[in-house]
Design a protein around this motif. Structure first.
Motif, mmCIF file in Angstrom:
data_model
loop_
_atom_site.group_PDB
_atom_site.id
_atom_site.type_symbol
_atom_site.label_atom_id
_atom_site.label_comp_id
_atom_site.label_asym_id
_atom_site.label_seq_id
_atom_site.Cartn_x
_atom_site.Cartn_y
_atom_site.Cartn_z
ATOM 1 N N GLU A 55 1.697 -7.404 -14.488
ATOM 2 C CA GLU A 55 2.056 -7.016 -13.117
ATOM 3 C C GLU A 55 2.577 -5.586 -13.072
ATOM 4 N N ASP A 56 3.409 -5.212 -14.050
ATOM 5 C CA ASP A 56 3.929 -3.841 -14.086
ATOM 6 C C ASP A 56 2.831 -2.838 -14.397
ATOM 7 N N ARG A 58 -0.314 -3.106 -13.637
ATOM 8 C CA ARG A 58 -1.106 -2.986 -12.411
ATOM 9 C C ARG A 58 -0.381 -2.098 -11.396
ATOM 10 N N ARG A 59 0.917 -2.289 -11.244
ATOM 11 C CA ARG A 59 1.681 -1.474 -10.285
ATOM 12 C C ARG A 59 1.723 -0.014 -10.703
ATOM 13 N N THR A 62 -1.592 1.352 -9.531
ATOM 14 C CA THR A 62 -1.901 1.315 -8.101
ATOM 15 C C THR A 62 -0.799 1.884 -7.218
ATOM 16 N N ASP A 63 0.428 1.950 -7.716
ATOM 17 C CA ASP A 63 1.549 2.448 -6.918
ATOM 18 C C ASP A 63 2.531 3.219 -7.811
ATOM 19 N N GLU A 66 5.999 4.482 -6.475
ATOM 20 C CA GLU A 66 7.018 3.432 -6.345
ATOM 21 C C GLU A 66 7.616 3.087 -7.707
ATOM 22 N N MET A 67 6.789 3.029 -8.737
ATOM 23 C CA MET A 67 7.269 2.672 -10.074
ATOM 24 C C MET A 67 8.165 3.776 -10.657
#
Length: 69
Positions: A55-56, A58-59, A62-63, A66-67
């Motif tokens: 999940e991290d 992927r984030r 894609t973002d 934000e990370m």
């Protein structure tokens, strides 16, 4: 282990690695990151899948903004 099953898994892993390498090259990730000693050594990606959950990862892809906060 069954040879047919092993071959399919190896082929799948090779295909996934090639796809990941294409993204790495296309997005010029080597500007900031290194893999296998190639690229900017400041932020190595070797073994990142062992350090972060899917999940991290992927984030991060894609973002990223934000990370980083």
């Amino acid at each position: 282990m069954w040879p047919g099953r092993y071959d399919q898994q190896s082929e799948s892993a090779t295909s996934s690695a090639a796809a990941g390498r294409a993204v790495y090259d296309d997005r010029k990730c080597a500007t900031c990151h290194t893999i296998a000693g190639k690229g900017n050594s400041r932020f190595p990606l070797d073994g990142v899948a062992n350090r972060l959950p899917v999940e991290d990862l992927r984030r991060w892809l894609t973002d990223t903004a934000e990370m980083e906060n």
